[in-house]
Design a protein around this motif. Structure first.
Motif, PDB file in Angstrom:
ATOM      1  N   UNK A 136      12.418  10.801  35.246  1.00  0.00           N
ATOM      2  CA  UNK A 136      13.744  10.220  35.470  1.00  0.00           C
ATOM      3  C   UNK A 136      14.830  11.038  34.773  1.00  0.00           C
ATOM      4  N   UNK A 137      14.562  11.502  33.562  1.00  0.00           N
ATOM      5  CA  UNK A 137      15.533  12.315  32.833  1.00  0.00           C
ATOM      6  C   UNK A 137      15.777  13.649  33.536  1.00  0.00           C
ATOM      7  N   UNK A 138      14.716  14.268  34.046  1.00  0.00           N
ATOM      8  CA  UNK A 138      14.866  15.536  34.766  1.00  0.00           C
ATOM      9  C   UNK A 138      15.670  15.355  36.050  1.00  0.00           C
ATOM     10  N   UNK A 139      15.405  14.272  36.772  1.00  0.00           N
ATOM     11  CA  UNK A 139      16.166  14.004  37.993  1.00  0.00           C
ATOM     12  C   UNK A 139      17.637  13.746  37.668  1.00  0.00           C
ATOM     13  N   UNK A 140      17.886  12.982  36.609  1.00  0.00           N
ATOM     14  CA  UNK A 140      19.271  12.703  36.207  1.00  0.00           C
ATOM     15  C   UNK A 140      19.980  13.986  35.801  1.00  0.00           C
ATOM     16  N   UNK A 143      20.627  16.295  38.938  1.00  0.00           N
ATOM     17  CA  UNK A 143      21.667  15.830  39.856  1.00  0.00           C
ATOM     18  C   UNK A 143      23.059  15.911  39.236  1.00  0.00           C
ATOM     19  N   UNK A 144      23.176  15.683  37.944  1.00  0.00           N
ATOM     20  CA  UNK A 144      24.496  15.670  37.311  1.00  0.00           C
ATOM     21  C   UNK A 144      24.979  17.070  36.922  1.00  0.00           C
ATOM     22  N   UNK A 145      24.076  17.938  36.494  1.00  0.00           N
ATOM     23  CA  UNK A 145      24.473  19.269  36.021  1.00  0.00           C
ATOM     24  C   UNK A 145      24.431  20.305  37.135  1.00  0.00           C
TER      25      UNK A 145
END
Length: 282
Positions: A136-140, A143-145
């Motif tokens: 979940x942290x990698x996906x977040x 997508x944001x950076x």
């Protein structure tokens, strides 16, 4: 005059029902998860390591990939999720169980009424929680950076889900099996991390898949990491990028078969190799 029978503590009706192995496994999982999050340095390293590498590789290799419409950030999000799955399962269990064996934690647990399967269920629950959080942290972050596009349909997420679960299970069982290989807890990190590091280079995690020599890919294909990377690339990259793969396609059917085989094979290896005591304890 009537008398009322008083139930005896020895009667079956009053006997205490023992909790099931599944229930004890969930209780063991809560202990494992609490112990994990109490080690702040371990938590920070576990969750930050793949994010740092994603940032570095996606920042260095910013060009599109061979006119396929795929970007380096898409490629490395898929790669680092696969690498993170193996880190939180194979590497984590391989090292931690070897240390627990060396410190005689396993020996003490084996002497309790807790069924052995509850211990392993607790470990797999820990792997599921940490693997889910890291993904979940990698996906977040992706997508944001780096504006990485997530799957837009249910089929894409379904594919992502079964690759995640099969990969996590297979790598977790393989980690339990390899934990019996180190002769001491001190040697566990070297024994477990070396094959994990090598697999990352020959499975297309750090190096673009079309630049890895074919014979290296063939060796990597014997292990689950290569297939997790390939399957997740099929989820995040456009279909045109499949031309970069060794077979020219995503091969989802073969990926499912290989990862399922590793789940079965990993279980067999666990049953054949797992030890509750270190070799020097007899």
């Amino acid at each position: 005059m009537t008398t009322t029978a008083v139930p005896s503590a020895a009667t079956p009706a009053a006997a205490t029902k023992l909790p099931s192995a599944w229930s004890l496994g969930r209780h063991r999982a809560s202990i494992e998860i609490k112990q994990f999050f109490r080690l702040r340095e371990q938590v920070v390293f576990t969750f930050s390591f793949p994010i740092v590498f994603l940032f570095l590789f996606a920042s260095i290799f910013r060009d599109d990939m061979a006119n396929t419409g795929a970007t380096a950030s898409q490629y490395y999000v898929a790669s680092m999720i696969a690498s993170g799955i193996m880190a939180t399962s194979f590497q984590s269990l391989g090292v931690s169980i070897a240390i627990e064996r060396d410190e005689k934690v396993l020996r003490r647990l084996r002497g309790t009424p807790m069924p052995p399967v509850a211990y392993f269920l607790g470990k797999m629950w820990l792997v599921l929680v940490t693997g889910t959080m890291e993904t979940a942290l990698l996906l977040l972050f992706g997508t944001t950076v780096f504006d990485v596009d997530l799957p837009s349909d249910a089929m894409g997420w379904l594919t992502f889900g079964w690759i995640f679960l099969l990969g996590l299970t297979g790598c977790g069982l393989l980690g339990i099996a390899i934990s019996s290989l180190p002769k001491s807890g001190r040697a566990a990190t070297s024994v477990v991390v070396l094959p994990y590091l090598v697999l990352q280079f020959i499975s297309g995690v750090y190096i673009l898949i079309d630049t890895v020599p074919g014979w290296m890919l063939n060796i990597g294909a014997l292990f689950p990491l290569k297939w997790m990377c390939q399957g997740l690339r099929g989820v995040f990259l456009p279909d045109s990028a499949a031309a970069l793969e060794q077979a020219g396609s995503w091969e989802f059917g073969r990926i499912a078969l290989v990862l399922s085989a590793w789940c079965i094979g990993g279980l067999v290896l666990c049953l054949l190799t797992f030890r509750w005591k270190s070799a020097r304890d007899g």
